[in-house]
Scaffold this motif. Sequence first.
Motif, PDB file in Angstrom:
ATOM      1  N   LEU A 141       8.390   0.516  -4.295  1.00 15.27           N
ATOM      2  CA  LEU A 141       7.395   1.041  -3.351  1.00 15.27           C
ATOM      3  C   LEU A 141       6.297   1.775  -4.108  1.00 15.27           C
TER       4      LEU A 141
ATOM      5  N   TYR B 119      -3.662   4.806   4.284  1.00 16.17           N
ATOM      6  CA  TYR B 119      -2.807   3.767   3.713  1.00 16.17           C
ATOM      7  C   TYR B 119      -1.522   3.658   4.541  1.00 16.17           C
TER       8      TYR B 119
ATOM      9  N   THR C  40      -0.827   8.936   4.205  1.00 17.64           N
ATOM     10  CA  THR C  40      -0.078   7.707   3.961  1.00 17.64           C
ATOM     11  C   THR C  40       1.141   7.667   4.866  1.00 17.64           C
TER      12      THR C  40
ATOM     13  N   ALA D 255       4.610   5.312   6.303  1.00 14.37           N
ATOM     14  CA  ALA D 255       5.526   4.169   6.280  1.00 14.37           C
ATOM     15  C   ALA D 255       5.800   3.780   7.729  1.00 14.37           C
TER      16      ALA D 255
ATOM     17  N   PHE E  29       2.263   0.688  -4.357  1.00 10.45           N
ATOM     18  CA  PHE E  29       1.133   1.565  -4.031  1.00 10.45           C
ATOM     19  C   PHE E  29       0.170   1.661  -5.208  1.00 10.45           C
TER      20      PHE E  29
ATOM     21  N   TYR F 291       5.073  -4.269   2.676  1.00 10.80           N
ATOM     22  CA  TYR F 291       3.682  -4.733   2.693  1.00 10.80           C
ATOM     23  C   TYR F 291       2.772  -3.507   2.703  1.00 10.80           C
ATOM     24  N   TRP F 292       2.262  -3.159   1.546  1.00  8.27           N
ATOM     25  CA  TRP F 292       1.300  -2.073   1.450  1.00  8.27           C
ATOM     26  C   TRP F 292      -0.068  -2.577   1.892  1.00  8.27           C
TER      27      TRP F 292
ATOM     28  N   CYS G 174       2.383   1.419   4.721  1.00  4.28           N
ATOM     29  CA  CYS G 174       3.326   0.470   4.129  1.00  4.28           C
ATOM     30  C   CYS G 174       4.313   0.055   5.209  1.00  4.28           C
TER      31      CYS G 174
ATOM     32  N   LEU H 293      -1.881  -1.474  -5.344  1.00  4.36           N
ATOM     33  CA  LEU H 293      -2.879  -1.485  -4.276  1.00  4.36           C
ATOM     34  C   LEU H 293      -4.103  -0.674  -4.687  1.00  4.36           C
TER      35      LEU H 293
END
Length: 231
Positions: free
Chosen positions: A117, A101, A3, A5, A121, A180-181, A103, A124
């Motif tokens: 946040l 994933y 994941t 960012a 998640f 925006y995930w 974000c 999502l």
Amino acid sequence: MKTVAIIPARGGSKRIPRKNIRIFAGKPIIAYSIEAARASGLFDRIIVSTDDEEIAAVAQNLGAEAPFLRPKEIADDFAGTNAVVKHCLQWLETNGFPAQYACCIYATAPFVQAAFLRKGFAKLIESGKAFAFSVTSFPFPVQRALKINSQGLVEPFYPENIFARSQDLEESFHDAGQFYWGRAEAFLTDIVTFSPASVPVILPRHLVQDIDTEEDWERAELMYKAWESAQ
């Protein structure tokens, strides 16, 4: 599960020069996004995508990565957020870190909170949708919006609703401009974010302020200081 960012922060802001690293309530505004990402405990990597060496240095001093300078073709006034995220995901995959994933967190979002946040998640994953992003409600019914016509006179956008009671009109929301995930493949295949492919993460209005002008900046600082003093 990997994941990431991704914080877009180009150097060429015109309305507020050097906006992404300008001091906001005591520290560079991008610091708030980096700190929230770190506090969330969700990310394997926090990457700032910038075309500017000074922004890259500030980001690195704040604990983020800036492992590349963004190409010129996605660093002008017309570059969309998805193109920036897509470029970063492709760079990561090429360099041995294929993320599942991502974000996207805006650099000028000082109200962004680690708790939201995490909530984004979770939504999502639970929804199975392509995206989950921050929204907030309009404080006034958009169905009763007014415009000023070419003669300088007032007209309703929707005359059929102008005398309707507020409680009889459907609540409306807008993009909160914070995060925006998304599933990596959704970003990479250009699935439309503002569509039924997304689920909302609803934020309270007192934690939302778009920052595009000097007036926006001043209002945001006043809001932030009031919010901070109430904690």
